[in-house]
Design a protein around this motif. Sequence first.
Motif, PDB file in Angstrom:
ATOM      1  N   SER A 125     -54.697 123.382  84.183  1.00  0.00           N
ATOM      2  CA  SER A 125     -54.291 123.581  85.573  1.00  0.00           C
ATOM      3  C   SER A 125     -55.430 123.400  86.559  1.00  0.00           C
ATOM      4  CB  SER A 125     -53.698 124.990  85.742  1.00  0.00           C
ATOM      5  OG  SER A 125     -54.706 125.979  85.550  1.00  0.00           O
ATOM      6  N   LEU A 126     -56.655 123.267  86.034  1.00  0.00           N
ATOM      7  CA  LEU A 126     -57.758 123.074  86.961  1.00  0.00           C
ATOM      8  C   LEU A 126     -57.559 121.774  87.732  1.00  0.00           C
ATOM      9  CD1 LEU A 126     -60.838 124.118  84.790  1.00  0.00           C
ATOM     10  CD2 LEU A 126     -59.761 125.417  86.653  1.00  0.00           C
ATOM     11  N   PRO A 127     -57.759 121.772  89.048  1.00  0.00           N
ATOM     12  CA  PRO A 127     -57.527 120.555  89.843  1.00  0.00           C
ATOM     13  C   PRO A 127     -58.535 119.466  89.480  1.00  0.00           C
ATOM     14  CG  PRO A 127     -58.568 122.252  91.176  1.00  0.00           C
ATOM     15  CD  PRO A 127     -58.208 122.911  89.883  1.00  0.00           C
ATOM     16  N   TRP A 128     -58.028 118.189  89.484  1.00  0.00           N
ATOM     17  CA  TRP A 128     -58.894 117.050  89.198  1.00  0.00           C
ATOM     18  C   TRP A 128     -59.756 116.738  90.411  1.00  0.00           C
ATOM     19  CZ3 TRP A 128     -59.482 112.296  91.506  1.00  0.00           C
ATOM     20  CH2 TRP A 128     -60.244 111.348  90.809  1.00  0.00           C
ATOM     21  N   LYS A 129     -61.014 116.444  90.160  1.00  0.00           N
ATOM     22  CA  LYS A 129     -61.927 116.058  91.227  1.00  0.00           C
ATOM     23  C   LYS A 129     -62.585 114.729  90.866  1.00  0.00           C
ATOM     24  CE  LYS A 129     -63.054 120.753  92.772  1.00  0.00           C
ATOM     25  NZ  LYS A 129     -64.143 121.732  93.018  1.00  0.00           N
ATOM     26  N   PRO A 130     -62.827 113.868  91.846  1.00  0.00           N
ATOM     27  CA  PRO A 130     -63.475 112.579  91.543  1.00  0.00           C
ATOM     28  C   PRO A 130     -64.885 112.787  91.030  1.00  0.00           C
ATOM     29  CG  PRO A 130     -63.338 112.925  93.907  1.00  0.00           C
ATOM     30  CD  PRO A 130     -62.534 114.020  93.280  1.00  0.00           C
ATOM     31  N   ASN A 131     -65.251 112.042  89.993  1.00  0.00           N
ATOM     32  CA  ASN A 131     -66.596 112.124  89.432  1.00  0.00           C
ATOM     33  C   ASN A 131     -66.997 110.752  88.930  1.00  0.00           C
ATOM     34  OD1 ASN A 131     -65.956 112.055  86.307  1.00  0.00           O
ATOM     35  ND2 ASN A 131     -64.473 113.467  87.248  1.00  0.00           N
ATOM     36  N   ASP A 132     -68.294 110.567  88.724  1.00  0.00           N
ATOM     37  CA  ASP A 132     -68.819 109.265  88.331  1.00  0.00           C
ATOM     38  C   ASP A 132     -68.315 108.820  86.964  1.00  0.00           C
ATOM     39  OD1 ASP A 132     -70.178 109.184  90.697  1.00  0.00           O
ATOM     40  OD2 ASP A 132     -72.086 109.892  89.857  1.00  0.00           O
ATOM     41  N   ASP A 133     -68.017 109.773  86.083  1.00  0.00           N
ATOM     42  CA  ASP A 133     -67.555 109.391  84.743  1.00  0.00           C
ATOM     43  C   ASP A 133     -66.190 108.722  84.787  1.00  0.00           C
ATOM     44  OD1 ASP A 133     -69.860 110.418  83.674  1.00  0.00           O
ATOM     45  OD2 ASP A 133     -68.990 112.399  83.295  1.00  0.00           O
ATOM     46  N   TYR A 187     -60.232 105.360  90.068  1.00  0.00           N
ATOM     47  CA  TYR A 187     -60.604 106.448  89.169  1.00  0.00           C
ATOM     48  C   TYR A 187     -59.550 106.575  88.076  1.00  0.00           C
ATOM     49  CZ  TYR A 187     -64.058 108.099  92.584  1.00  0.00           C
ATOM     50  OH  TYR A 187     -65.122 108.207  93.440  1.00  0.00           O
ATOM     51  N   GLN A 188     -59.992 107.040  86.918  1.00  0.00           N
ATOM     52  CA  GLN A 188     -59.069 107.463  85.885  1.00  0.00           C
ATOM     53  C   GLN A 188     -58.711 108.921  86.115  1.00  0.00           C
ATOM     54  OE1 GLN A 188     -59.722 106.023  81.735  1.00  0.00           O
ATOM     55  NE2 GLN A 188     -61.720 105.329  82.492  1.00  0.00           N
ATOM     56  N   PRO A 230     -55.800 112.242  85.028  1.00  0.00           N
ATOM     57  CA  PRO A 230     -54.939 112.658  83.902  1.00  0.00           C
ATOM     58  C   PRO A 230     -53.594 111.957  83.876  1.00  0.00           C
ATOM     59  CG  PRO A 230     -56.004 114.561  84.875  1.00  0.00           C
ATOM     60  CD  PRO A 230     -56.314 113.396  85.767  1.00  0.00           C
ATOM     61  N   GLU A 231     -53.075 111.526  85.057  1.00  0.00           N
ATOM     62  CA  GLU A 231     -51.767 110.880  85.122  1.00  0.00           C
ATOM     63  C   GLU A 231     -51.858 109.357  85.046  1.00  0.00           C
ATOM     64  OE1 GLU A 231     -51.709 114.876  86.649  1.00  0.00           O
ATOM     65  OE2 GLU A 231     -52.820 113.101  87.317  1.00  0.00           O
ATOM     66  N   GLY A 232     -53.039 108.804  85.083  1.00  0.00           N
ATOM     67  CA  GLY A 232     -53.200 107.354  85.073  1.00  0.00           C
ATOM     68  C   GLY A 232     -54.310 106.938  86.024  1.00  0.00           C
ATOM     69  N   VAL A 233     -54.313 105.663  86.403  1.00  0.00           N
ATOM     70  CA  VAL A 233     -55.364 105.116  87.261  1.00  0.00           C
ATOM     71  C   VAL A 233     -54.887 105.135  88.706  1.00  0.00           C
ATOM     72  CG1 VAL A 233     -56.719 103.056  87.801  1.00  0.00           C
ATOM     73  CG2 VAL A 233     -56.297 103.676  85.423  1.00  0.00           C
ATOM     74  N   CYS A 234     -55.786 105.568  89.597  1.00  0.00           N
ATOM     75  CA  CYS A 234     -55.530 105.436  91.030  1.00  0.00           C
ATOM     76  C   CYS A 234     -56.518 104.436  91.613  1.00  0.00           C
ATOM     77  CB  CYS A 234     -55.634 106.793  91.744  1.00  0.00           C
ATOM     78  SG  CYS A 234     -57.289 107.507  91.799  1.00  0.00           S
ATOM     79  N   VAL A 235     -56.108 103.763  92.684  1.00  0.00           N
ATOM     80  CA  VAL A 235     -56.943 102.747  93.319  1.00  0.00           C
ATOM     81  C   VAL A 235     -57.163 103.126  94.782  1.00  0.00           C
ATOM     82  CG1 VAL A 235     -56.274 100.871  91.784  1.00  0.00           C
ATOM     83  CG2 VAL A 235     -54.909 101.327  93.808  1.00  0.00           C
ATOM     84  N   ASP A 236     -58.315 102.751  95.296  1.00  0.00           N
ATOM     85  CA  ASP A 236     -58.639 103.060  96.693  1.00  0.00           C
ATOM     86  C   ASP A 236     -57.680 102.311  97.621  1.00  0.00           C
ATOM     87  OD1 ASP A 236     -60.961 104.189  98.552  1.00  0.00           O
ATOM     88  OD2 ASP A 236     -60.385 102.224  99.295  1.00  0.00           O
ATOM     89  N   LEU A 237     -57.015 103.045  98.500  1.00  0.00           N
ATOM     90  CA  LEU A 237     -56.006 102.433  99.358  1.00  0.00           C
ATOM     91  C   LEU A 237     -56.627 101.429 100.322  1.00  0.00           C
ATOM     92  CD1 LEU A 237     -53.079 102.289 100.321  1.00  0.00           C
ATOM     93  CD2 LEU A 237     -53.587 104.163 101.901  1.00  0.00           C
ATOM     94  N   GLY A 238     -57.754 101.787 100.942  1.00  0.00           N
ATOM     95  CA  GLY A 238     -58.391 100.883 101.894  1.00  0.00           C
ATOM     96  C   GLY A 238     -58.838  99.590 101.248  1.00  0.00           C
TER      97      GLY A 238
END
Length: 895
Positions: free
Chosen positions: A33-41, A62-63, A65-73
């Motif tokens: 349940s810990l919230p995901w935070k962006p990190n270099d790994d 970023y990778q 837990p639910e999959g890959v997200c991409v920068d919108l801009g």
Amino acid sequence: MRFASLFRYVLGYALALTAVFGIALPAAAEVRSLPWKPNDDDALLLEVRLKQYILGQGVRGYQTPEGVCVDLGDTLLTLDVPVKPAYRDGVAAGWAFREDNRIEINRLLGRVRHGVKESRLTDASIRDTNDGWCVSARELSNWLGINLRVDIRNALLVIETPSKLPVELAAERKARAAKIRPPPDAGNIASQSAPYQLWRPPSLDAVISVGGLRDSKRGGRLDRRYELYASGELLHASLDARLASDRKGMPSSLRVRSHRIDNEGKLLGPLKATYAAAGDVAGLDSPLVGQSVPGRGAVVTNRPLDRPESFDRTTLRGELPEGWDAELYRNGQLLAVSRDRRDGRYEFADVQLLYGQNQLEVVLYGPQGQVRRRQEVVSVGQESIAAGKTYYWAGISQDFHDLINISSHPERKRRGWRGALGLEHGLDARTSLGAQLHSLVIDNERLNFAEMALRRSLGPALLEMSGSVEDSGGYALRSQLLAQFGRTYLSGESVFARNFYSDRMEREVRGRHSIAVDRAFTVGRSVIPAHVEARYVQRTNSPDTLEAGARLSSNIRGWSLTGAVDWRQQRSSFGSASKLEAALLANGNIGEVRVRGETKWRLRPDTSFESAGIVGQWTASERSDWRGELAYDRKLSRGRGGVGWVRRFDSFAMALTGEAATDGSVAANLNLAFSLGPDPRRGGIRVTSSKLASRGTAVARVFRDLNNDGIRQPNEPAEKNVQLTAGRVPVTKLTGADGVVIVDDLTPYRPVNIGVDSTSLADPLLQPRKAILRVTPRPGVATELDIAIVGSGEVEGTLIRNGGGALEGVDIELVDRSGQVAAVTRSEFDGYFLFEAVPYGEYRLRIAKLSADALGLDANLGKVAVVREGAASVRLGSVAAIYERGASMAGGAAQ
């Protein structure tokens, strides 16, 4: 702030108690349940692939837990999608690939609309990073209507779509342009133009408008206007005519001109003229005497077409149809705006030129949403005229009189015939001397002048000293300086006069002095040009005037902004009076709306708002636009607003406009624009929305050249579905079954390279016989050209020294029978060389001059290659290069 701190303290204490008393979830669930935070790994940098194309500079992601997200801009920028995120407000809006696919993201409401659908946002849909929003690639695919497939192993973001996206079409155009490369000696290719004829039927551009106006003072009124512009040929010369009516539909002005233009200066035999015209022309310009004035007459010159008559200034004028606006830019800086005038012309007089390159652009905006551009580059520097070169110009005209007068002009009674003759000669690379003779009528008085000028470049500066005398004894002396010091441009002028009166000098003016400084400042990523000037005019029996002005311009996020302040003071024995005015010009985009605006204030002697106007245009579809306008004039105490709808068809363009004002007046107008001209493809007349009379046309016929002679024979078939390129002009249509395609909207008298996109040919072994054909269009004339398609092969061999040993890194040219370089390649480490996609023909091999001189080799290799059907692959074997007399093998190798 205290309440928030107390709330956080209580909440934390309550959570701690919950954990102590065992109410918390199991440890494994707590970790999940810990919230995901962006990190270099988890960070990714994905290369974007669309079929065979690589788009943009990559997309961050970023990778999770639910999959890959991409920068919108990054994604929006790469795909050129006009969705504007407002991160602080938690919203983003726009459309993707087509205007009916609207996208509205609202994180505050937790929903996103895409097209006709609506979806709920979850915590995993959009995640916040230091760079903005990171959007789930899976959900972003649904919003955009495409498939974004992430290949983590190869660091790819693959775009998959059943139909072509706009960014893919743009990539195809870019790839086509890259393939249409001119041959190495393209500068020596002769420009092809249609031969002049004794009679060529004219093309006609027509603008017809019908409108009604009703107000409380004059009641109702119906206006009927038209403007016709025709261009054709008569007696082996271009002939153009412009007929305009008044508001009642009666002819008000008719201008006719016959002229010839030749960029290479081959007109009139020994005169070697570049321009000769008779009819309605513009007079000649000079620093102290003459000013360019329209009238009936004749002019001839051998000056380059883009060379101004005065080195420190130029005048731009042209046709400005009713309802059009014109803007002037210099080096991207918005300088001035010209509104619709009664005489149907725009004019930007005495445009100041800076030392160095001056890129001048006039942008015309029409009521049907048209945008026309006229561009030219004026160079001011030490190479303004070559040593030993002589330019001449001569003209005679009757000021403000049309060749065929239909209506009166207020200046005609005060003006008469004028004549001018001028010469300029380059003494050396930095010095030129000029002389002129003028005879003109001002206020019913005949005045005759002699004028001389000496020009000299001194380092980064250009200095001109000139003087003029009038036959009654008056005289004027002038000095002019243009200089560049880094990013600072300086110009200054000083004139002293005694009893001197001309177009350039007002009566009783005894001194005129000015100085101007231009400097471009860098603020962050923005470049802000600044301009400051001051002018002082001394008069004999009238007050002296002192003027000063400042202008700041910027281009920020696509907006061109120019702010100007002008101050004027008159001094006399009775005191002084001053006037201070300010103005702001703007041009840019607000979302999808193109906005142009202008506003003026008076700051002294009293402060008041003078006027303001704003025009917005936006595209509703590929063929239709909307236009809105708001304006206010304080002197008339009148505000007005208008709206217009524009629709473009293949044959014509139509505009409907409506307007209402605060004084109760209302107006409506219907405007039609179309062109008529000879149909070069099928014969007869064609009707189109393209400008046939004022622009150039090329008719290309693509055929299979079976006998490789470059001339189409009756048995040689046409090539259909071939894509052509024409410089910056988009060619949207392919060749038809007859192998013909018509290219409209070419800039007159400016050479353009016509080429073939080889990838559009049915057989990959086919190639154009010539890589490019250079065409010089003329207005109202269809230039016909045949493009021969032949088979292709290859030529290979090994370059060695005479006596043995490979020659590496030597440039080798393939020269066709006309002496033009068809291809260039470079020998490899073992001397091997290969020419690919060589059109059928006979070629000889030679070493490029730079390589031959560096190695002391004879450029002629003495080898001939014949590429033909049945022998498409030519293997020359060892090709020996011979050292020139006096050059040794050792010396050559050392070099």
